[in-house]
Design a protein around this motif. Structure first.
Motif, PDB file in Angstrom:
ATOM      1  N   MET A 125       0.783  -0.804   0.176  1.00 25.92           N
ATOM      2  CA  MET A 125      -0.047  -0.525  -0.022  1.00 25.92           C
ATOM      3  C   MET A 125       0.457   1.824   0.230  1.00 25.92           C
ATOM      4  N   PHE A 126       1.931   0.775   0.207  1.00 30.54           N
ATOM      5  CA  PHE A 126       3.059   2.528   0.465  1.00 30.54           C
ATOM      6  C   PHE A 126       2.880   3.246  -0.582  1.00 30.54           C
ATOM      7  N   SER A 127       2.756   4.533  -0.942  1.00 31.30           N
ATOM      8  CA  SER A 127       2.342   5.343  -2.108  1.00 31.30           C
ATOM      9  C   SER A 127       3.606   6.537  -1.825  1.00 31.30           C
ATOM     10  N   PRO A 128       4.538   6.317  -2.619  1.00 29.29           N
ATOM     11  CA  PRO A 128       5.606   7.530  -2.968  1.00 29.29           C
ATOM     12  C   PRO A 128       5.415   8.731  -2.605  1.00 29.29           C
ATOM     13  N   ASP A 129       3.880   9.115  -3.378  1.00 30.27           N
ATOM     14  CA  ASP A 129       4.052  10.745  -3.798  1.00 30.27           C
ATOM     15  C   ASP A 129       3.208  11.137  -2.273  1.00 30.27           C
ATOM     16  N   ALA A 130       1.907   9.657  -1.373  1.00 30.78           N
ATOM     17  CA  ALA A 130       1.381   9.991  -0.393  1.00 30.78           C
ATOM     18  C   ALA A 130       3.342  10.699   1.342  1.00 30.78           C
TER      19      ALA A 130
END
Length: 220
Positions: A125-130
């Protein structure tokens, strides 16, 4: 996978399912993504799989070249199973499949997650954008399991081990952690109810949760 059953189809996807498509096979792979495990460890991580079924899946995956078995050096001298280099490539498949499954309107956390499953879910679920340019360094303790979680420069590292530079040390169980990361439960509530203990900066866990957004549910 064992040769007794096959799709008899030259499509590479069909062949892949011949190798890892039997019930429990991909979940065995999931349990080995973070590192080698003994048979008893795999049983604990897959309580719904009977010992005979699990043993058969391991034999099938060994035969297919996805899993290998070795003996640890003394004093442990335990036999462990681990993914081969080719088998480790299945992590990307599991992550893609996990994100796809998380979009199901019927997906729920009610059935619970194991310790390693929570860590793999973070990777999924990791989001670089977030995450942006935010940094997080956590030490997670779940039972006898120790994990380190680092986010820096839009990259997540979540794996076995201690985190000597942890902003916070979180002691909890997989269900309580999942509820905070994906169920909207404030860490303070989990702490107040005794499901979690946090030493250090309690905001570190909240920052991590913001970097792990669930994907939007699929339409009907």
């Amino acid at each position: 996978m064992s040769g007794a059953r096959t799709y008899a189809d030259a499509c590479a996807a069909a062949h892949a399912l011949d190798l890892v498509g039997e019930r429990w096979a991909l979940l065995v792979v999931r349990e080995l993504v973070l590192g080698p495990k003994r048979f008893t460890d795999l049983r604990r991580g897959l309580p719904g799989a009977g010992p005979n079924v699990l043993a058969q899946r391991l034999r099938d995956l060994e035969r297919a070249g996805v899993v290998t078995r070795r003996t640890l050096p003394p004093p442990a001298a335990s036999k462990v199973y681990e993914l081969t280099g080719w088998g480790r490539e299945l992590e990307a498949v599991l992550i893609t499949l996990g994100r796809w499954g998380a979009r199901s309107p019927a997906h729920s956390l009610e059935h619970g997650l194991g310790e390693d499953s929570v860590i793999l879910a973070m990777r999924t679920m990791f989001s670089p954008d977030a995450a942006g340019d935010a940094r997080v360094r956590l030490a997670l303790r779940m039972g006898d399991h120790r994990y380190r979680v680092r986010v820096e420069e839009g990259v997540l590292e979540a794996c076995y081990g201690e985190e000597p530079e942890a902003e916070a040390v979180v002691t909890t169980d997989p269900g309580a952690l999942a509820a905070v990361l994906w169920g909207g439960r404030p860490p303070a509530d989990a702490v107040a109810e005794g499901a979690m203990a946090v030493e250090g900066d309690p905001g570190a866990l909240e920052r991590l949760a913001a970097m792990l957004p669930m994907p939007e549910p699929a339409g009907a």
